[in-house]
Design a protein around this motif. Sequence first.
Motif, short mmCIF file in Angstrom:
data_model
loop_
_atom_site.label_atom_id
_atom_site.label_comp_id
_atom_site.label_asym_id
_atom_site.label_seq_id
_atom_site.Cartn_x
_atom_site.Cartn_y
_atom_site.Cartn_z
N ASP A 26 0.87 -1.18 0.00
CA ASP A 26 0.00 0.00 0.00
C ASP A 26 0.91 1.23 0.00
O ASP A 26 1.64 1.47 0.97
CB ASP A 26 -0.88 0.00 1.25
N PRO A 27 0.88 2.04 -1.06
CA PRO A 27 1.84 3.15 -1.16
C PRO A 27 1.61 4.26 -0.14
O PRO A 27 2.51 5.06 0.11
CB PRO A 27 1.64 3.67 -2.58
N ASP A 28 0.42 4.31 0.45
CA ASP A 28 0.13 5.36 1.43
C ASP A 28 0.50 4.96 2.84
O ASP A 28 1.10 5.75 3.59
CB ASP A 28 -1.36 5.72 1.37
N THR A 29 0.16 3.74 3.24
CA THR A 29 0.39 3.31 4.62
C THR A 29 1.62 2.42 4.78
O THR A 29 2.12 2.25 5.89
CB THR A 29 -0.82 2.54 5.14
N GLY A 30 2.08 1.79 3.68
CA GLY A 30 3.17 0.84 3.77
C GLY A 30 2.75 -0.55 4.19
O GLY A 30 3.60 -1.43 4.36
N ALA A 31 1.46 -0.79 4.37
CA ALA A 31 0.99 -2.13 4.73
C ALA A 31 1.34 -3.12 3.63
O ALA A 31 1.25 -2.80 2.43
CB ALA A 31 -0.52 -2.11 4.96
N LEU A 32 1.76 -4.32 4.02
CA LEU A 32 2.20 -5.35 3.09
C LEU A 32 1.22 -6.51 3.10
O LEU A 32 0.88 -7.04 4.17
CB LEU A 32 3.60 -5.84 3.47
N GLU A 33 0.80 -6.93 1.91
CA GLU A 33 -0.07 -8.10 1.77
C GLU A 33 0.68 -9.15 0.96
O GLU A 33 1.01 -8.94 -0.21
CB GLU A 33 -1.37 -7.72 1.06
N MET A 286 24.18 13.19 14.03
CA MET A 286 23.08 12.34 14.45
C MET A 286 21.90 13.17 14.96
O MET A 286 22.07 14.13 15.71
CB MET A 286 23.51 11.35 15.53
N VAL A 287 20.71 12.75 14.53
CA VAL A 287 19.47 13.40 14.96
C VAL A 287 18.74 12.52 15.97
O VAL A 287 18.25 13.00 16.99
CB VAL A 287 18.56 13.68 13.75
N ASP A 288 18.67 11.21 15.69
CA ASP A 288 17.85 10.32 16.51
C ASP A 288 18.24 8.88 16.21
O ASP A 288 18.92 8.61 15.20
CB ASP A 288 16.36 10.54 16.18
N ALA A 289 17.83 7.97 17.09
CA ALA A 289 17.94 6.54 16.83
C ALA A 289 16.61 5.93 17.23
O ALA A 289 16.31 5.75 18.42
CB ALA A 289 19.09 5.91 17.61
N ALA A 290 15.76 5.64 16.25
CA ALA A 290 14.38 5.24 16.49
C ALA A 290 14.27 3.74 16.65
O ALA A 290 14.73 2.98 15.78
CB ALA A 290 13.50 5.70 15.33
N PRO A 291 13.65 3.24 17.73
CA PRO A 291 13.47 1.80 17.91
C PRO A 291 12.65 1.19 16.78
O PRO A 291 11.71 1.82 16.25
CB PRO A 291 12.71 1.69 19.24
N THR A 292 12.99 -0.05 16.41
CA THR A 292 12.30 -0.72 15.30
C THR A 292 11.21 -1.67 15.77
O THR A 292 10.70 -2.47 14.97
CB THR A 292 13.30 -1.50 14.42
N VAL A 320 8.64 -3.53 9.90
CA VAL A 320 7.96 -2.34 10.40
C VAL A 320 8.20 -1.20 9.43
O VAL A 320 9.18 -1.19 8.67
CB VAL A 320 8.42 -1.95 11.81
N VAL A 321 7.30 -0.22 9.45
CA VAL A 321 7.39 0.89 8.52
C VAL A 321 7.30 2.19 9.30
O VAL A 321 6.53 2.32 10.25
CB VAL A 321 6.28 0.80 7.44
N PHE A 322 8.16 3.14 8.92
CA PHE A 322 8.17 4.49 9.49
C PHE A 322 7.71 5.48 8.42
O PHE A 322 8.09 5.36 7.25
CB PHE A 322 9.59 4.90 9.90
N ASP A 323 6.96 6.48 8.83
CA ASP A 323 6.77 7.65 7.98
C ASP A 323 8.04 8.50 8.01
O ASP A 323 8.65 8.66 9.07
CB ASP A 323 5.58 8.48 8.46
N ALA A 329 13.27 12.98 9.25
CA ALA A 329 13.07 12.32 10.54
C ALA A 329 12.07 11.18 10.41
O ALA A 329 11.14 11.22 9.58
CB ALA A 329 12.59 13.33 11.56
N LEU A 330 12.25 10.16 11.24
CA LEU A 330 11.37 9.00 11.25
C LEU A 330 10.32 9.14 12.35
O LEU A 330 10.62 9.55 13.46
CB LEU A 330 12.17 7.71 11.49
N ALA A 331 9.07 8.79 12.01
CA ALA A 331 7.98 8.94 12.96
C ALA A 331 6.99 7.80 12.80
O ALA A 331 6.95 7.12 11.77
CB ALA A 331 7.28 10.28 12.75
N ARG A 332 6.23 7.55 13.84
CA ARG A 332 5.10 6.61 13.83
C ARG A 332 5.49 5.22 13.32
O ARG A 332 4.92 4.74 12.34
CB ARG A 332 3.96 7.16 12.98
N PRO A 333 6.42 4.50 13.96
CA PRO A 333 6.68 3.13 13.53
C PRO A 333 5.46 2.25 13.76
O PRO A 333 4.74 2.39 14.75
CB PRO A 333 7.85 2.70 14.42
N ARG A 334 5.19 1.35 12.83
CA ARG A 334 4.05 0.45 12.95
C ARG A 334 4.36 -0.82 12.17
O ARG A 334 5.20 -0.84 11.27
CB ARG A 334 2.77 1.10 12.43
#
Length: 352
Positions: A26-33, A286-292, A320-323, A329-334
Amino acid sequence: MYAYVGSRTTRERNARGEGISLFHVDPDTGALERVQVHGGLVNPSFLALSADGRHLYCVHGDGSEVSAFRIDPANARLSFINRQETRGRNPVHLAFDPSGRFLIVANHLGASLAVLPTADDGALLPLAQLVTVEGPIGPHRIEQQQAKPHFNPFDPSGRWVVVPDKGLDRVFCFGFEAGALVPAPVPFAQAREGAGPRCAVFHPRLPLAYVVNELDSTVTTYAFDAACGALRALHIIPTLPPEYTGNNRAAGIGIDSQGRTLYTSNRGHDSVATFRLDARHGLPVMVDAAPTLGRTPRFFTLSPDGRLLFALNEDSDSIVVFDVGQDGALARPRLAAACGSPVCMLFRAPGT
């Protein structure tokens, strides 16, 4: 859009993967089927796509072979074509030359680079060249017992192949001429002792290469002379936040298409680190180190439009996918999908 994911499969790797998985993205959410699993493969651990999108190739980790697959243009499903020997153990990376006629493969435990031609129908032809890498080993008693080339990307000009070697603490450079590798006039750059160079990327505009060092969890910035293939170290920076005191192995590296943001992955800290690149000099901060949200992110990749970043948690069987923000910057991992022992991912647009 589709994505192919290669997974570890063997008991020796404590793996739970099934082979190469094909996902609709899904190009908008990154959900994989998941729409296909091409099973019966041993550790398809790194993937490469032909320039026309008609064929897929994979190395077989811990083995000594490369496989070729035909891609159905209607639904992106894979069918096996053939397999060839690399004459070296544990091939870990492969990349096409600019002509699309030759694959260069790094044999991690074979201490060598293999060159394999491809036929017009996508089939792999027998090995055409095998080049060994040599030098004094590094000080790590376990990980540096021999030469260990780990990556072999081409520079933006397509004339040079850069090869980080984890065992020798060197970054080699080879020219590629008439289907053959030849050492560059300055054949290697020496890394910091015990660094363990692993993977490399080039800046899209500036004459720079970035190498992530596995063993000391750092990134080195090199000036790159495209006239002669010479690398010169300029800067080194940790991939970890300063308050982290645990064990870690740095793994992947990537850069956005504008050359504004660099990313690396950490196994142990289990994160993707984000670095802002200075617009003039290209040096990272370095800006951040975001957990996966999982364990052991061996590999990550940006979506073709750069809006999403996918991280593959090898030891917790998840992608997992980040916006990605406008500032990188990486945000909202899901969670994007469950997948056994994922270690490589690449995209293919529909209709190619």
